[in-house]
Design a protein around this motif. Sequence first.
Motif, mmCIF file in Angstrom:
data_model
loop_
_atom_site.group_PDB
_atom_site.id
_atom_site.type_symbol
_atom_site.label_atom_id
_atom_site.label_comp_id
_atom_site.label_asym_id
_atom_site.label_seq_id
_atom_site.Cartn_x
_atom_site.Cartn_y
_atom_site.Cartn_z
ATOM 1 N N VAL A 66 7.880 7.394 3.851
ATOM 2 C CA VAL A 66 8.201 6.187 4.494
ATOM 3 C C VAL A 66 9.528 6.557 4.821
ATOM 4 O O VAL A 66 10.475 7.382 4.723
ATOM 5 C CB VAL A 66 8.133 4.349 4.455
ATOM 6 C CG1 VAL A 66 6.362 4.381 3.486
ATOM 7 C CG2 VAL A 66 8.734 4.647 2.755
ATOM 8 N N LEU A 67 9.962 5.711 6.144
ATOM 9 C CA LEU A 67 11.276 5.797 6.859
ATOM 10 C C LEU A 67 12.187 4.870 7.098
ATOM 11 O O LEU A 67 11.481 3.728 6.858
ATOM 12 C CB LEU A 67 10.969 6.641 7.810
ATOM 13 C CG LEU A 67 10.263 8.092 7.722
ATOM 14 C CD1 LEU A 67 10.379 8.406 9.748
ATOM 15 C CD2 LEU A 67 10.760 9.223 7.157
ATOM 16 N N VAL A 114 6.544 6.333 -0.546
ATOM 17 C CA VAL A 114 5.095 7.593 0.567
ATOM 18 C C VAL A 114 3.830 6.500 0.498
ATOM 19 O O VAL A 114 3.819 5.391 -0.139
ATOM 20 C CB VAL A 114 4.939 8.343 -0.326
ATOM 21 C CG1 VAL A 114 5.671 9.657 -0.963
ATOM 22 C CG2 VAL A 114 4.563 8.399 -1.885
ATOM 23 N N GLU A 115 3.752 6.712 1.608
ATOM 24 C CA GLU A 115 2.253 5.864 2.011
ATOM 25 C C GLU A 115 1.229 6.131 0.830
ATOM 26 O O GLU A 115 1.107 7.383 -0.464
ATOM 27 C CB GLU A 115 1.907 6.955 2.972
ATOM 28 C CG GLU A 115 2.274 6.538 4.224
ATOM 29 C CD GLU A 115 2.271 4.643 4.576
ATOM 30 O OE1 GLU A 115 1.064 3.680 4.237
ATOM 31 O OE2 GLU A 115 3.714 4.552 5.446
ATOM 32 N N ARG A 116 0.105 5.464 -0.189
ATOM 33 C CA ARG A 116 -0.565 5.238 -1.520
ATOM 34 C C ARG A 116 -1.484 6.380 -0.657
ATOM 35 O O ARG A 116 -2.283 6.990 -1.390
ATOM 36 C CB ARG A 116 -1.315 4.218 -1.053
ATOM 37 C CG ARG A 116 -1.672 3.841 -2.505
ATOM 38 C CD ARG A 116 -2.244 2.821 -3.315
ATOM 39 N NE ARG A 116 -1.202 2.118 -3.829
ATOM 40 C CZ ARG A 116 -0.877 3.076 -4.679
ATOM 41 N NH1 ARG A 116 -1.218 3.773 -5.917
ATOM 42 N NH2 ARG A 116 0.893 1.969 -4.977
ATOM 43 N N ALA A 117 -2.239 5.794 0.729
ATOM 44 C CA ALA A 117 -3.314 7.188 0.916
ATOM 45 C C ALA A 117 -2.798 8.370 1.579
ATOM 46 O O ALA A 117 -4.113 8.855 1.551
ATOM 47 C CB ALA A 117 -3.856 5.927 1.806
ATOM 48 N N ASN A 118 -1.708 8.412 1.278
ATOM 49 C CA ASN A 118 -1.478 10.303 2.432
ATOM 50 C C ASN A 118 0.333 10.366 1.312
ATOM 51 O O ASN A 118 1.690 9.703 2.464
ATOM 52 C CB ASN A 118 -1.092 10.384 4.025
ATOM 53 C CG ASN A 118 -0.766 11.630 4.724
ATOM 54 O OD1 ASN A 118 -0.705 12.360 3.457
ATOM 55 N ND2 ASN A 118 -0.669 11.654 6.020
ATOM 56 N N PRO A 119 0.199 10.703 0.189
ATOM 57 C CA PRO A 119 1.326 10.954 -0.291
ATOM 58 C C PRO A 119 1.943 12.110 0.341
ATOM 59 O O PRO A 119 3.793 11.916 -0.308
ATOM 60 C CB PRO A 119 0.972 11.155 -1.554
ATOM 61 C CG PRO A 119 -0.587 10.796 -1.668
ATOM 62 C CD PRO A 119 -1.400 10.687 0.104
ATOM 63 N N ASP A 154 0.828 -1.573 0.148
ATOM 64 C CA ASP A 154 -0.309 0.168 0.022
ATOM 65 C C ASP A 154 1.066 1.460 0.264
ATOM 66 O O ASP A 154 0.287 2.366 0.710
ATOM 67 C CB ASP A 154 -0.683 0.016 0.732
ATOM 68 C CG ASP A 154 -1.582 0.891 1.514
ATOM 69 O OD1 ASP A 154 -2.429 1.369 -0.457
ATOM 70 O OD2 ASP A 154 -2.944 0.842 1.930
ATOM 71 N N LYS A 155 1.641 1.189 -0.279
ATOM 72 C CA LYS A 155 2.924 2.172 -0.938
ATOM 73 C C LYS A 155 2.683 2.746 -2.723
ATOM 74 O O LYS A 155 2.315 1.692 -3.294
ATOM 75 C CB LYS A 155 4.446 1.341 -0.392
ATOM 76 C CG LYS A 155 4.618 1.300 1.387
ATOM 77 C CD LYS A 155 3.788 2.194 2.427
ATOM 78 C CE LYS A 155 4.411 1.694 3.267
ATOM 79 N NZ LYS A 155 2.455 1.665 4.462
ATOM 80 N N LYS A 156 3.343 4.100 -2.796
ATOM 81 C CA LYS A 156 3.832 3.753 -3.868
ATOM 82 C C LYS A 156 4.823 5.238 -4.158
ATOM 83 O O LYS A 156 5.647 5.730 -3.500
ATOM 84 C CB LYS A 156 3.027 5.253 -4.938
ATOM 85 C CG LYS A 156 1.754 6.268 -4.068
ATOM 86 C CD LYS A 156 1.000 6.598 -5.195
ATOM 87 C CE LYS A 156 0.766 8.629 -4.181
ATOM 88 N NZ LYS A 156 0.081 8.876 -5.593
ATOM 89 N N ILE A 157 5.618 5.753 -4.872
ATOM 90 C CA ILE A 157 6.461 6.269 -5.464
ATOM 91 C C ILE A 157 6.104 7.623 -6.080
ATOM 92 O O ILE A 157 5.756 8.196 -6.597
ATOM 93 C CB ILE A 157 7.521 5.652 -6.903
ATOM 94 C CG1 ILE A 157 7.730 4.599 -6.656
ATOM 95 C CG2 ILE A 157 9.169 6.865 -6.450
ATOM 96 C CD1 ILE A 157 8.027 3.490 -7.390
ATOM 97 N N ASN A 158 6.764 8.699 -5.173
ATOM 98 C CA ASN A 158 6.324 10.115 -5.769
ATOM 99 C C ASN A 158 6.341 10.997 -6.936
ATOM 100 O O ASN A 158 7.969 10.323 -7.056
ATOM 101 C CB ASN A 158 6.193 11.071 -4.367
ATOM 102 C CG ASN A 158 7.944 11.283 -3.997
ATOM 103 O OD1 ASN A 158 8.724 10.961 -4.616
ATOM 104 N ND2 ASN A 158 7.665 11.812 -3.064
ATOM 105 N N ALA A 159 7.147 12.068 -7.336
ATOM 106 C CA ALA A 159 7.824 12.380 -8.266
ATOM 107 C C ALA A 159 8.991 12.120 -8.393
ATOM 108 O O ALA A 159 9.846 12.825 -8.910
ATOM 109 C CB ALA A 159 6.778 14.414 -8.410
ATOM 110 N N ASP A 160 9.498 12.609 -6.435
ATOM 111 C CA ASP A 160 10.758 12.795 -6.503
ATOM 112 C C ASP A 160 11.898 11.668 -6.382
ATOM 113 O O ASP A 160 12.859 11.195 -5.909
ATOM 114 C CB ASP A 160 11.462 13.556 -5.049
ATOM 115 C CG ASP A 160 10.488 15.333 -4.925
ATOM 116 O OD1 ASP A 160 10.795 15.608 -6.034
ATOM 117 O OD2 ASP A 160 9.790 15.191 -4.098
ATOM 118 N N GLY A 161 10.424 9.874 -6.770
ATOM 119 C CA GLY A 161 11.772 9.019 -6.787
ATOM 120 C C GLY A 161 11.426 8.371 -5.101
ATOM 121 O O GLY A 161 11.721 7.609 -4.666
#
Length: 79
Positions: free
Chosen positions: A40-41, A31-36, A21-28
């Motif tokens: 994540v750390l 991040v959390e899918r529900a709260n971009p 339930d994660k994704k990759i933001n524009a900066d690579g």
Amino acid sequence: MININITFEDSAKGEILTLLDKKINADGLIVERANPNQKVLTFEGEEISINDFGGVKKGSEVFIKDNLISLMKLSKEGI
């Protein structure tokens, strides 16, 4: 106790993150899918990019960088 390790190709990283339930933001960064806005750390408290993604610690959402130092710290914890 059975230990299971999964090894995957770099091309599968996006699919694995989707399952978590994660994704990759524009900066690579991962991040959390529900709260971009929520990145994540790692267990060092650092943001982690898709390029540095090496896995996730069993039973947690602590992300592990794909480098020797992170893997050594993880092994000292006794997975």
